[in-house]
Design an enzyme around this catalytic site. Structure first.
Site, short mmCIF file in Angstrom:
data_model
loop_
_atom_site.label_atom_id
_atom_site.label_comp_id
_atom_site.label_asym_id
_atom_site.label_seq_id
_atom_site.Cartn_x
_atom_site.Cartn_y
_atom_site.Cartn_z
N ARG A 162 -20.64 -1.81 -1.85
CA ARG A 162 -20.51 -3.18 -1.49
C ARG A 162 -21.66 -4.07 -2.03
O ARG A 162 -21.44 -5.29 -2.62
CB ARG A 162 -20.05 -3.31 -0.06
CG ARG A 162 -18.97 -2.64 0.48
CD ARG A 162 -17.69 -3.41 0.06
NE ARG A 162 -16.42 -2.59 0.53
CZ ARG A 162 -15.82 -1.89 -0.38
NH1 ARG A 162 -16.24 -1.76 -1.53
NH2 ARG A 162 -14.80 -1.15 0.23
N CYS A 217 -7.41 -0.68 8.65
CA CYS A 217 -6.95 -1.46 7.56
C CYS A 217 -6.58 -0.49 6.36
O CYS A 217 -5.61 0.46 6.76
CB CYS A 217 -8.21 -2.44 6.97
SG CYS A 217 -9.87 -1.48 6.86
N ASN A 251 0.65 -1.12 0.12
CA ASN A 251 -0.28 -0.06 0.16
C ASN A 251 0.64 1.15 0.00
O ASN A 251 0.34 2.16 -0.37
CB ASN A 251 -0.96 0.03 1.24
CG ASN A 251 -2.49 -0.28 0.73
OD1 ASN A 251 -3.14 0.41 0.13
ND2 ASN A 251 -2.68 -1.49 1.24
#
Lengths: 757, 616
Positions: free
Chosen positions: B429, B383, B297
């Site tokens: 989602r 996260c 990341n």
């Protein structure tokens, strides 16, 4: 009712316990007490050898923590007695076995012993050596780890060799503890009293003509009770008493020592019945096998299906191999390994095949049920010997079809009928004697049956009067060499041995307790855990209905009974007897060969249809029960297999959390019922028959807040409520995300494809 | 033909006792597959208020369990309803259009074979539906167009059904969660933690709620500075505080470390303020990701808290995979359970989906968080963006730590707070009303979370006030678009679209019929931390959700234990009543053995599901 028959083990053994002290702490006491310690011995129990300053590791870690004590080997058990005095709280363990404690291992319960570097110890190999660490795996899945390196060399050598000798090396049946136990207890007296009792109200032992006659009458069977073998004159391998089809002649009885005789198991209300037999010898001049088949067919409407279980079910060796792989998943000597194996749990389970064997047995039983229930044909199951898978399948069939066998006493009677009287070779299958020539015949067939029962029970809980705990305890009892139930290969074997060993007059054989005398192992409170609080007795009204109608199960298939409607079948055997003889002369009977109606090999899809048809009907727990055989429905018997593994205990949870609440309310309802009875109030409900105890033991335990129930209840009750959760240790090496998912794993959650890294 | 019979649609026997076993799941979701409906065939499917019929059509439903079934389908602006004409018992389907993920044409006008021409519908709730039509005259054109339009209203400039619904309930579910009340329940604000309204207009962070709790010592200016260093401005804020030891769960997104390994003094100081608040020696930062992903990341500007920069913090990676992995995993699971359960090597197939493995990782991550908190140490969880895995971890940890969230209303608060409030991107989602079925943003993260909750209820059957029905209902309405609860990505979007004034909350439905969702075994135990066992030995596939369409499995879903318990409770009440009557009529002193504690219960027998102490 439960008189104190177990006065033998009466003086409650000093409870053993686990303590969480490091060796250093112990050592700081300088000199461990020199006083000779041993557990309270049972009558007839003798200490062979012992060693002090043995360290018993606490089960769950590599930290080498443990507790010091004396390790002993007696003619009954390997026992560890801690140097520490038990605390008050631990004394009150509810579910205590009167014969052995939590640090005792009955000799027959020892499965494998490992030495240093986890080397498997086999008998005879150990001359002058002894390992510093000894791991004992038990057949009830406990694991003990002892360090002998703090003991005197002499003692260590002696205890190690003693344990190996008594646990692993061949011995004679006479050496099993049952014999010295029984000779030294006041048991026989009370036992014979008890037998009268048993006869009337309790487990049917199937050791008399009356028992068999009674059972046949109960199922409205119409066969012939054979008492000619009461002195084992026909064959020592045949049961003392048994039932055969009416048409079996005296001549047939005496031929071939009963090989090939169809033995009656159970009659369906339609009149057809289930029979089992040892495989018929191939070449028979006079076609005994044909005559036997005809005899079976004559039992009801000239129809019979045969099923050779040797062809379609795993062999006893397959069963052993699979179980040996399966049990390894639960014999945990180190938590790291346990968590490592966790990720591959499902595939490991799959690969060992144990659940699949369970499924196959259940499926076979459903097939037989279908023939009896839907087609009303007689069924003859057979296998070499006729006393392994035949027992599994016939007992399962009866459990599914006959609610009586789902009661506690009914179940015990079923085991007596099909397994004990039925001549299952318990001794050879368990190989308690470690005979080299019997290694091949060892196999956990009876355990397999219990596993199947557990599957039925977990799918249809309210149908069974006995609990999961009962099954678990029963499975443990196989390895407690005290009960006659599991010590012999058949009736004849039992009779000859008990007679030979009798200290009394020649007439009366030695009396040993059967496993069904639960008071030998558990007190009344503990026995309460054997009953299932979900079970209700069949409502009384139904019995009156039953008299006027045929006794049909509510959840019975309304499919036409083909046997009744197709008279041509009647002549099947007569007309085609010649053909049949030819067929039989040439080859072995194969699957359903003689079945005129279903020659399709699609048994599994037919079973599926049968299940689905049954499933659409409303469920009656007192009627026909079928198991669901789909993948997710066949499961691992958690209580039996996970109970000792600390890391997977659900503290304050598990099914027991719910069941104890049910027990609690049940207790209240029963108490209210009693009060209402005193008022002379007639109740319509069906809770009357339930045991009139105020509260069941689980409820008592639950109410007592000092002890918390866990998923391992009642085998482990946790004393410690605050605890660290088990955190899987092998998370890092876990996910082997494969193939396609590979690059997905590298992507960002909310990036488009361009953000692939 | 419009019926406004919301009540009859919800009608079900009030008492479970009297309800036929099959009906246990309540009305809307196709559980009645094999059950005959009370209404007349076809003509009068009772509609929700605001629901309108669009089209009826004769059609063949190719049922994977009972074969091809002739019947009639009708489509409303809310649902697809099918009833077979000749099968006995009638087979019905009742599928909210929101549950439809994809509609495709199957076969062509010239396709051969029986029933080869029709529609293939992929649902978000683990099933597929196939319909066949006559091959002549473009017979499927109209139904396909209508389905496509109404199943994906947002792609066609239409409103979601939640905005059309006229349903009324006794309870107003929108009042279930009031952030200030919830913080007050936790004992906040206090001298270490303050409430800030800096985000009242979503200016600090557009995906956060308006009310935030931050360290007392952090100024508004500090917050703005930290904001620049956290992905999408999602700064660490307090989610939960332990009443006794004052340890806190904070949540946020990843720090914007980037390739060059940037540092930000304000962020470092801010995390230290969190640590300081209860004197935690080392703040534990749980990064939900596998460490390789966290490193990767950096390339896109993100990263993780380095040891050097954050001296008083320890960083733990929890190895939970991203939304794409989860999506594929559930897809694989569907492959092995629908329509038929994989027969050979079921367990190996199950393992190869990795679904339970992911569940295990999420649960064991949450256990670690909860364990740290119990030990008195504050934690920060993140996260990448802090709206998927982070929400799973914090809400599960809170479920373990705080018994309030295990009650029916508390659980609603938990979802409103950790998922809806903190901006789990439900719209993306789930893809509500959106035709783009292949959208890479879709992922069953919330389904996975509910599965984790189910695993916990399974392991602790007496610890939760709600039952499995609530969880299934939540998942059904996650897709259905009948309620506003799970619509949109964040509070800001909800405000813009006036969600709370224009739609009904799912909790209105639930709270108007609480007893239906109650677990009779519930035994309140406050202050008890619940640690589930995160071992595959205890995790099981949620068969009654994932395989519920399979009639063979369905049979197993009732809990006989629950039934028996309720029976016994009723019986006890009946006996107590009888006994009391007897005592009233019977003046003899003998009757005084009725225990005192049970007498008050006899007065109102039906209410007493709770524990009764009878000293027998």
């Amino acid at each position: 009712m439960l008189s104190s028959l177990g006065s033998a083990g009466g003086k409650s053994a000093k409870p053993s316990f686990v303590s969480y002290v490091t060796p250093e702490e112990i050592k700081s006491e300088k000199e461990p007490s020199r006083k000779e310690k041993h557990p309270d011995l049972l009558p007839g129990e003798v200490v062979f050898c012992s060693a002090s300053t043995v360290l018993k590791y606490t089960q769950d870690d590599l930290s080498q923590r443990g507790v010091f004590g004396v390790l002993l080997c007696t003619n009954f058990r390997v026992s560890f007695v801690s140097d520490e005095a038990p605390t008050e709280e631990m004394v009150r363990t509810l579910f205590k076995n009167k014969l052995y404690g939590e640090n005792d291992i009955p000799l027959s319960c020892v499965d494998n012993i490992y030495g240093d570097k986890r080397k498997l110890i086999t008998g005879g190999l150990v001359k002058n050596k002894y390992p510093s660490k000894m791991i004992i795996h038990c057949k009830d899945l406990r694991v003990f780890q002892f360090s002998l390196s703090f003991s005197k060399e002499e003692d260590a050598k002696k205890i190690f060799q003693g344990i190996v000798h008594h646990c692993l090396e061949p011995k004679s049946l006479r050496c099993l503890f049952a014999f010295s136990y029984c000779e030294n207890t006041s048991y026989p007296g009370s036992y014979s009293y008890c037998r009268e009792h048993l006869r009337k109200k309790q487990t049917v032992m199937f050791d008399s003509v009356e028992d068999w006659t009674q059972d046949m009458k109960r199922t409205k069977g119409n066969c012939r009770v054979v008492s000619e073998n009461s002195n084992f004159e026909l064959s020592p391998k045949l049961p003392q008493y048994f039932i055969v089809p009416k048409n079996v002649s005296d001549e047939d009885l005496t031929k071939y020592q009963g090989k090939g005789l169809p033995m009656w198991c159970w009659s369906h209300h339609s009149g057809c019945a289930l029979f089992k037999t040892a495989s018929i010898p191939l070449v028979q001049e006079d076609n005994v096998c044909c005559r036997m088949l005809t005899a079976v067919a004559h039992n009801h409407l000239y129809s019979v299906k045969t099923e050779d279980l040797s062809d379609t079910l795993p062999t006893v060796q397959d069963i052993l191999l699979s179980y040996n792989r399966f049990k390894q998943f639960f014999l945990i000597d180190n938590t790291t390994e346990f968590w490592m194996s966790d990720m591959k749990w499902f595939s490991s389970l799959d690969n060992c095949g144990w659940l699949d064997i369970i499924r196959q047995c259940l499926q076979k039983a459903v097939e037989v049920v279908e023939s009896l229930e839907k087609e009303n044909t007689n069924v003859l199951i057979m296998e070499e010997g006729g006393s392994d898978l035949c027992c599994v399948v016939s007992s399962l069939v009866q459990l599914m079809l006959d609610p009586y066998y789902r009661t506690l006493l009914g179940f015990q009677s079923l085991v007596q009928k099909e397994w004990v009287a039925g001549g299952h070779a318990f001794l050879d299958r368990s190989n308690h004697l470690h005979l080299k020539d019997k290694v091949e015949s060892q196999s956990p067939v009876f355990l397999l049956f219990l596993e199947c029962v557990w599957q039925l029970q977990q799918q249809h809980g309210p149908a069974f009067q006995f609990s999961e705990t009962y099954l678990t305890v029963l499975s443990d009892s196989i390895h407690v060499p005290v009960f006659t139930t599991f010590l012999f290969n058949n009736d004849g074997h039992r009779d000859s041995l008990l007679r030979a060993e009798s200290p009394h007059t020649q007439r009366s054989p030695l009396n040993c307790p059967t496993v069904w005398d639960w008071s030998v192992q558990f007190d009344c409170k503990a026995q309460d855990l054997f009953t299932n609080p979900l079970y209700t007795e069949k409502p009384k009204q139904d019995t009156s209905v039953r008299k006027s109608y045929r006794p049909r199960h509510l959840r019975q298939l309304s499919l036409p009974s083909s046997a009744f409607k197709t008279p041509p079948k009647k002549g099947f055997f007569k007309d085609e007897a010649d053909n049949l003889k030819k067929i039989l002369g040439v080859k072995r009977l194969s699957r359903w060969m003689l079945s005129p109606s279903s020659d399709s090999p699609q048994t599994s899809s037919s079973v599926r249809e049968f299940y689905e048809a049954w499933q659409t009907k409303p469920l009656d727990y007192h009627g026909l029960l079928l198991p669901c055989l789909d993948g997710p429905s066949i499961r691992v018997w958690m209580q039996r297999y996970l109970r000792w593994i600390h890391d997977v205990q659900i503290l304050g949870g598990g099914p027991v959390a719910m069941l104890s609440k049910v027990s609690e309310i049940l207790g209240e309802v029963q108490e209210l019922q009693r009060q209402l009875d005193r008022h002379g109030c007639t109740l319509t409900s069906n809770h009357k028959g339930a045991r009139p105890r105020a509260k069941t033991a689980a409820a008592v335990i639950a109410a007592r807040s000092s002890v918390r129930l866990s998923s391992s209840f009642p085998f482990v009750t946790s004393r410690n409520w605050s605890f660290k959760p088990a955190i899987p240790t092998s998370l890092l090496q876990s996910l082997m995300v494969t193939g396609m998912a590979g690059n997905l794993a590298d992507r960002e959650d909310d990036g488009g494809p361009e953000s692939l890294v | 033909t419009k019926f406004s019979q919301a009540s009859s649609f919800h009608s079900r026997p009030k008492h479970l006792l009297s309800s036929p076993p099959k009906k246990i799941w309540g009305p809307t979701f196709g559980y009645k597959c094999l059950e005959s409906l009370k209404m007349e065939p076809l003509a009068d499917c009772s509609l929700l208020p605001g629901e309108e019929r669009i089209i009826d059509k004769d059609i063949i439903y190719i049922c994977p369990f009972s074969g091809a079934l002739k019947g009639k389908v009708f489509i409303t602006n809310y649902r697809l309803y099918f009833k077979s004409a000749d099968a006995d018992p009638a087979v019905t389907l009742d599928v909210p259009l929101g549950a439809i993920g994809r509609v495709e044409k199957m076969g062509g006008a010239s396709s051969r074979g029986e029933n080869s021409y029709g529609l293939d519908i992929t649902c978000k709730d683990m099933r597929n539906l196939r319909f066949a039509l006559k091959q002549e005259g473009h017979s499927r054109r109209d139904i396909f167009d209508i389905l496509f339009k109404y199943a994906f209203p947002l792609s066609h400039g239409l409103l979601l059904f939640a905005y059309l619904s006229q349903e009324k309930f006794e309870e107003n579910g929108w009042s279930v969660y009031k952030p200030m009340e919830e913080f007050r329940r936790q004992g906040l604000p206090n001298d270490k933690w303050r409430v800030t309204f800096i985000n009242a207009n979503y200016e600090l962070c557009d995906t956060y709620p308006t009310i935030l709790v931050v360290p007392f010592k952090a100024t508004e200016e500090d917050l703005r500075k930290v904001c620049t260093f956290r992905s999408r401005g999602r700064i660490p804020v307090l989610s939960w505080i332990h009443r006794e030891n004052q340890a806190v769960i904070c949540r946020c997104s990843q720090p914007l470390v980037g390739m060059s390994g940037k540092r930000n003094k304000d962020d470092e100081r801010y995390l230290d303020l969190i640590r300081e608040a209860n004197g935690t020696a080392k703040l534990t930062i749980y990064d939900a990701r596998p460490s390789v992903n966290a490193v990767a990341n950096k390339a896109t500007g993100g990263g993780y808290e380095g040891d050097d920069a954050y001296q008083n913090a320890e960083l733990v990676f929890l190895d939970i995979h991203n939304i794409h992995v989860m999506r594929e995993s559930l897809k694989k699971l569907k492959d092995i359970v629908y329509p038929n359960v994989e027969e050979s090597h079921w367990l190996s197939s199950l393992e190869s989906t990795h679904w339970l493995e992911h569940i295990k990782l999420v649960i064991s991550g949450a256990i670690q968080v909860a364990d740290k908190i119990s030990g008195g140490n504050s934690v920060v969880v993140h996260c990448s963006d802090g709206w998927d895995r982070t929400a799973q971890l914090t809400s599960l940890a809170m479920l373990m730590l705080d018994s309030h969230y295990r009650t029916l209303r508390g659980f609603q608060v938990l979802l409103e707070k950790e998922w809806i409030g903190f901006g789990h991107k439900f719209a993306n989602r789930i893809g509500h009303g959106d035709k783009n079925h292949a959208d890479q943003d879709r992922s069953p993260i919330f389904v996975q979370f509910i599965d984790c909750v189910w695993q916990m209820t399974k392991q602790f059957p007496t610890a939760f006030e709600f039952n499995e029905r609530l969880l299934v209902t939540i998942l059904d309405h996650l897709f259905s678009c009948r309620f506003g609860t799970f619509l949109y990505n964040c509070e800001r979007a909800r405000d813009t679209n006036e969600l709370r004034s224009k739609t009904v909350s799912l909790w209105s439905l639930v709270n108007s019929d609480l007893s239906f969702y109650q677990n009779p075994f519930y035994t309140p135990e406050s202050n008890r931390v619940l640690y589930p066992v995160a071992s595959m030995r205890h995790l099981e596939l949620w068969v009654t959700y994932y395989i519920r369409w399979n009639p063979r499995i369905r049979q197993q879903q009732q809990s006989p234990v629950e039934q028996r318990y309720i029976e016994l409770l009723a019986l006890r009440d009946e006996y107590l009543k009888k006994l009391e009557e007897l005592q009233l009529s019977d003046s003899s002193p003998n009757s005084s053995h009725l225990s005192n504690s049970s007498t008050p219960n006899a007065a109102s027998p039906t209410q007493h599901i709770t524990h009764l102490h009878t000293p027998f």
